[in-house]
Motif scaffolding. Structure first.
Motif, PDB file in Angstrom:
ATOM      1  N   PHE A  62       0.762  -1.491   0.005  1.00 31.81           N
ATOM      2  CA  PHE A  62      -0.058   0.022  -0.038  1.00 31.81           C
ATOM      3  C   PHE A  62       0.991   1.260  -0.007  1.00 31.81           C
ATOM      4  CE2 PHE A  62      -3.035  -3.127   1.819  1.00 31.81           C
ATOM      5  CZ  PHE A  62      -3.998  -3.107   0.849  1.00 31.81           C
ATOM      6  N   GLY A  63       2.237   1.040   0.163  1.00 33.84           N
ATOM      7  CA  GLY A  63       3.056   2.354  -0.112  1.00 33.84           C
ATOM      8  C   GLY A  63       3.049   2.927   1.112  1.00 33.84           C
ATOM      9  N   ALA A  64       2.800   2.571   2.285  1.00 35.41           N
ATOM     10  CA  ALA A  64       2.253   3.181   3.545  1.00 35.41           C
ATOM     11  C   ALA A  64       3.556   3.878   4.279  1.00 35.41           C
ATOM     12  CB  ALA A  64       1.565   2.301   4.615  1.00 35.41           C
ATOM     13  N   ASP A  65       3.368   4.861   4.770  1.00 34.19           N
ATOM     14  CA  ASP A  65       4.342   5.468   5.788  1.00 34.19           C
ATOM     15  C   ASP A  65       4.308   5.218   7.098  1.00 34.19           C
ATOM     16  OD1 ASP A  65       5.266   7.248   3.408  1.00 34.19           O
ATOM     17  OD2 ASP A  65       3.403   8.707   3.950  1.00 34.19           O
ATOM     18  N   THR A  66       5.589   5.440   7.696  1.00 32.68           N
ATOM     19  CA  THR A  66       5.543   5.070   9.299  1.00 32.68           C
ATOM     20  C   THR A  66       4.404   5.766  10.054  1.00 32.68           C
ATOM     21  OG1 THR A  66       7.951   4.667   9.097  1.00 32.68           O
ATOM     22  CG2 THR A  66       7.027   4.862  11.255  1.00 32.68           C
ATOM     23  N   GLY A  67       3.775   5.065  10.980  1.00 31.23           N
ATOM     24  CA  GLY A  67       2.798   5.602  11.569  1.00 31.23           C
ATOM     25  C   GLY A  67       1.322   5.546  10.938  1.00 31.23           C
ATOM     26  N   GLU A  68       1.257   5.040   9.798  1.00 35.19           N
ATOM     27  CA  GLU A  68      -0.444   4.971   8.873  1.00 35.19           C
ATOM     28  C   GLU A  68      -0.932   3.846   9.410  1.00 35.19           C
ATOM     29  OE1 GLU A  68      -1.670   5.634   4.311  1.00 35.19           O
ATOM     30  OE2 GLU A  68       0.255   5.841   5.047  1.00 35.19           O
ATOM     31  N   PHE A  69      -0.138   2.743   9.532  1.00 35.68           N
ATOM     32  CA  PHE A  69      -1.168   1.344   9.646  1.00 35.68           C
ATOM     33  C   PHE A  69      -0.748   0.762  10.925  1.00 35.68           C
ATOM     34  CE2 PHE A  69      -1.429   0.153   4.890  1.00 35.68           C
ATOM     35  CZ  PHE A  69      -2.299   0.942   4.943  1.00 35.68           C
ATOM     36  N   PHE A  70      -1.793   0.467  11.562  1.00 33.18           N
ATOM     37  CA  PHE A  70      -1.587  -0.447  13.007  1.00 33.18           C
ATOM     38  C   PHE A  70      -1.661  -1.644  12.507  1.00 33.18           C
ATOM     39  CE2 PHE A  70      -3.414  -2.584  17.005  1.00 33.18           C
ATOM     40  CZ  PHE A  70      -2.171  -2.018  17.841  1.00 33.18           C
ATOM     41  N   ILE A  71      -0.684  -2.607  12.606  1.00 34.69           N
ATOM     42  CA  ILE A  71      -0.492  -4.036  12.009  1.00 34.69           C
ATOM     43  C   ILE A  71      -0.471  -5.088  13.031  1.00 34.69           C
ATOM     44  CG2 ILE A  71       0.526  -5.464  10.311  1.00 34.69           C
ATOM     45  CD1 ILE A  71       1.648  -2.923   8.754  1.00 34.69           C
ATOM     46  N   HIS A  72      -1.196  -5.942  12.894  1.00 37.19           N
ATOM     47  CA  HIS A  72      -1.191  -7.196  13.522  1.00 37.19           C
ATOM     48  C   HIS A  72      -1.135  -8.512  12.626  1.00 37.19           C
ATOM     49  CE1 HIS A  72      -1.871 -10.056  17.042  1.00 37.19           C
ATOM     50  NE2 HIS A  72      -2.578 -10.720  16.201  1.00 37.19           N
ATOM     51  N   ARG A  73      -0.158  -9.118  13.141  1.00 37.53           N
ATOM     52  CA  ARG A  73       0.355 -10.328  12.041  1.00 37.53           C
ATOM     53  C   ARG A  73      -0.090 -11.779  12.925  1.00 37.53           C
ATOM     54  NH1 ARG A  73       4.653  -8.678   7.715  1.00 37.53           N
ATOM     55  NH2 ARG A  73       3.948 -10.880   6.812  1.00 37.53           N
ATOM     56  N   ASN A  74      -0.627 -12.655  12.374  1.00 39.75           N
ATOM     57  CA  ASN A  74      -0.556 -14.037  13.192  1.00 39.75           C
ATOM     58  C   ASN A  74      -0.608 -14.979  11.726  1.00 39.75           C
ATOM     59  OD1 ASN A  74      -3.467 -14.504  12.322  1.00 39.75           O
ATOM     60  ND2 ASN A  74      -4.089 -13.119  14.196  1.00 39.75           N
ATOM     61  N   ILE A  75      -0.578 -16.323  12.510  1.00 41.36           N
ATOM     62  CA  ILE A  75      -0.856 -17.583  11.456  1.00 41.36           C
ATOM     63  C   ILE A  75      -2.168 -17.264  10.645  1.00 41.36           C
ATOM     64  CG2 ILE A  75      -0.971 -20.000  11.116  1.00 41.36           C
ATOM     65  CD1 ILE A  75       1.900 -18.651  11.784  1.00 41.36           C
ATOM     66  N   ALA A  76      -1.941 -17.175   9.408  1.00 38.70           N
ATOM     67  CA  ALA A  76      -3.137 -17.489   8.422  1.00 38.70           C
ATOM     68  C   ALA A  76      -4.163 -16.227   8.884  1.00 38.70           C
ATOM     69  CB  ALA A  76      -3.912 -18.643   8.750  1.00 38.70           C
ATOM     70  N   ASN A  77      -3.686 -15.175   9.299  1.00 38.78           N
ATOM     71  CA  ASN A  77      -4.680 -13.744   9.342  1.00 38.78           C
ATOM     72  C   ASN A  77      -5.874 -14.147   9.976  1.00 38.78           C
ATOM     73  OD1 ASN A  77      -3.918 -14.373   6.281  1.00 38.78           O
ATOM     74  ND2 ASN A  77      -6.396 -14.242   6.621  1.00 38.78           N
ATOM     75  N   LEU A  78      -5.973 -14.790  11.040  1.00 38.82           N
ATOM     76  CA  LEU A  78      -7.123 -15.144  11.606  1.00 38.82           C
ATOM     77  C   LEU A  78      -7.734 -14.153  12.709  1.00 38.82           C
ATOM     78  CD1 LEU A  78      -6.958 -19.083  11.679  1.00 38.82           C
ATOM     79  CD2 LEU A  78      -8.473 -17.914  10.057  1.00 38.82           C
ATOM     80  N   VAL A  79      -8.673 -14.197  12.951  1.00 43.53           N
ATOM     81  CA  VAL A  79      -9.364 -13.290  14.399  1.00 43.53           C
ATOM     82  C   VAL A  79     -10.258 -14.530  14.888  1.00 43.53           C
ATOM     83  CG1 VAL A  79     -11.008 -11.380  15.200  1.00 43.53           C
ATOM     84  CG2 VAL A  79      -9.620 -11.236  13.103  1.00 43.53           C
ATOM     85  N   PRO A  80     -10.081 -14.810  16.215  1.00 46.70           N
ATOM     86  CA  PRO A  80     -10.823 -15.807  16.895  1.00 46.70           C
ATOM     87  C   PRO A  80     -12.239 -15.116  17.459  1.00 46.70           C
ATOM     88  CG  PRO A  80      -9.279 -14.689  18.527  1.00 46.70           C
ATOM     89  CD  PRO A  80      -8.948 -14.316  16.918  1.00 46.70           C
ATOM     90  N   PRO A  81     -13.057 -16.168  17.731  1.00 44.61           N
ATOM     91  CA  PRO A  81     -14.209 -15.580  18.244  1.00 44.61           C
ATOM     92  C   PRO A  81     -14.259 -14.606  19.538  1.00 44.61           C
ATOM     93  CG  PRO A  81     -14.514 -17.720  17.926  1.00 44.61           C
ATOM     94  CD  PRO A  81     -12.887 -17.578  17.681  1.00 44.61           C
ATOM     95  N   TYR A  82     -15.076 -13.694  19.653  1.00 40.32           N
ATOM     96  CA  TYR A  82     -15.342 -13.063  21.026  1.00 40.32           C
ATOM     97  C   TYR A  82     -15.197 -13.892  22.264  1.00 40.32           C
ATOM     98  CZ  TYR A  82     -16.694  -9.436  24.372  1.00 40.32           C
ATOM     99  OH  TYR A  82     -16.700  -8.674  25.600  1.00 40.32           O
ATOM    100  N   ALA A  83     -14.231 -13.868  23.012  1.00 48.98           N
ATOM    101  CA  ALA A  83     -14.274 -14.706  24.194  1.00 48.98           C
ATOM    102  C   ALA A  83     -13.639 -14.132  25.349  1.00 48.98           C
ATOM    103  CB  ALA A  83     -13.421 -16.042  23.904  1.00 48.98           C
ATOM    104  N   PRO A  84     -14.500 -13.346  26.285  1.00 47.26           N
ATOM    105  CA  PRO A  84     -13.946 -12.511  27.425  1.00 47.26           C
ATOM    106  C   PRO A  84     -13.860 -13.692  28.561  1.00 47.26           C
ATOM    107  CG  PRO A  84     -16.269 -12.064  26.953  1.00 47.26           C
ATOM    108  CD  PRO A  84     -15.850 -13.108  25.811  1.00 47.26           C
ATOM    109  N   ASP A  85     -12.840 -14.313  28.400  1.00 46.07           N
ATOM    110  CA  ASP A  85     -12.621 -15.403  29.423  1.00 46.07           C
ATOM    111  C   ASP A  85     -11.887 -15.279  30.456  1.00 46.07           C
ATOM    112  OD1 ASP A  85     -10.648 -15.965  27.687  1.00 46.07           O
ATOM    113  OD2 ASP A  85     -11.380 -17.751  27.283  1.00 46.07           O
ATOM    114  N   GLY A  86     -11.083 -14.145  30.584  1.00 42.19           N
ATOM    115  CA  GLY A  86      -9.890 -13.857  31.191  1.00 42.19           C
ATOM    116  C   GLY A  86      -8.679 -14.491  31.026  1.00 42.19           C
ATOM    117  N   GLN A  87      -8.534 -15.216  29.831  1.00 38.35           N
ATOM    118  CA  GLN A  87      -7.227 -15.649  29.282  1.00 38.35           C
ATOM    119  C   GLN A  87      -6.604 -14.575  28.563  1.00 38.35           C
ATOM    120  OE1 GLN A  87      -6.344 -18.814  30.387  1.00 38.35           O
ATOM    121  NE2 GLN A  87      -8.340 -18.470  31.568  1.00 38.35           N
ATOM    122  N   GLN A  88      -5.413 -15.008  27.928  1.00 36.70           N
ATOM    123  CA  GLN A  88      -4.616 -14.236  27.208  1.00 36.70           C
ATOM    124  C   GLN A  88      -5.046 -14.441  25.610  1.00 36.70           C
ATOM    125  OE1 GLN A  88      -1.063 -15.958  28.827  1.00 36.70           O
ATOM    126  NE2 GLN A  88      -0.523 -14.098  29.848  1.00 36.70           N
TER     127      GLN A  88
END
Length: 217
Positions: A62-88
């Motif tokens: 995307f030709g992004a400059d420093t400070g433009e994107f907040f990037i999170h990387r994980n295996i297979a770009n997955l988001v887990p289900p919402y689970a407020p269970d007190g775990q990490q």
């Protein structure tokens, strides 16, 4: 057991050289911008959730400059289900920080072709990777997030299954994001939009989710 002192070593020489090259050029030429980022804090316009794969270079795409994107990387770009269970929960914590604290306007989930994590999930679910079924497999338990997606693609011709599961991985992550109350509230309020993308590593093409299907950007 190897001690920490024996395990941690100085940077390899080639990385030291690259750092000094960056500091002498890109940093020095933009010193005022970096000072502003340090003094005023970050204000990224978008969060990107992408794969750890070294071939996926979000800022470059995307030709992004420093400070433009907040990037999170994980295996297979997955988001887990919402689970407020007190775990990490690393990914959930990143999403919470981006939406509630940084107030990003856009949240992008970007998958990619030839994803090893997705291929591993396919192998696991089809019975060809019993090692990933082990309770001690961090990768296997993480890929359980995508396991429901296997049911959607298992009846396709074999050659189409993994590419289809790569697309499903993006869709499942977006669906799971909408299960986070603060994400759903921001979307409903019109202050946040979600986007699904798929990057083809070989030809550089980028497709986006639009109306339930992926179309060229």
């Amino acid at each position: 057991m190897t001690s920490l002192g024996n395990a941690v070593r100085p940077l390899p020489h080639y990385l030291v050289q690259r750092y000094h090259g960056w500091h002498a050029t890109a940093f020095t030429e933009n010193r005022a911008w970096y000072r502003r980022l340090a003094d005023e804090g970050q204000r990224p316009r978008a969060m990107v959730i992408s794969c750890c794969d070294s071939r996926v270079h979000v800022s470059s795409i995307f030709g992004a400059d420093t400070g433009e994107f907040f990037i999170h990387r994980n295996i297979a770009n997955l988001v887990p289900p919402y689970a407020p269970d007190g775990q990490q929960h690393g990914t959930s914590a990143a999403v919470e920080y981006a939406v509630k604290e940084l107030r990003v306007a856009h949240l992008l989930v970007m998958g990619h072709s030839q994803c090893g994590g997705v291929a591993g999930c396919h192998a696991m679910c089809s019975g060809h990777a019993p090692e990933l079924e082990e309770a001690t497999s961090f990768v296997g338990r993480w890929m359980d997030i995508l396991r429901p997606g296997y049911e959607q693609i298992k009846d396709l011709p074999e050659s189409e299954q993994v590419p289809a599961l790569e697309r499903v991985a993006v869709q499942i992550s977006l669906q799971n994001l909408m299960g986070f109350p603060f994400v759903a509230e921001a979307v409903e309020a019109g202050t946040l939009t979600l986007h699904g993308l798929l990057h083809d590593i070989g030809d550089g093409q980028l497709t986006m989710l639009d109306g339930g299907r992926f179309v060229p950007v």
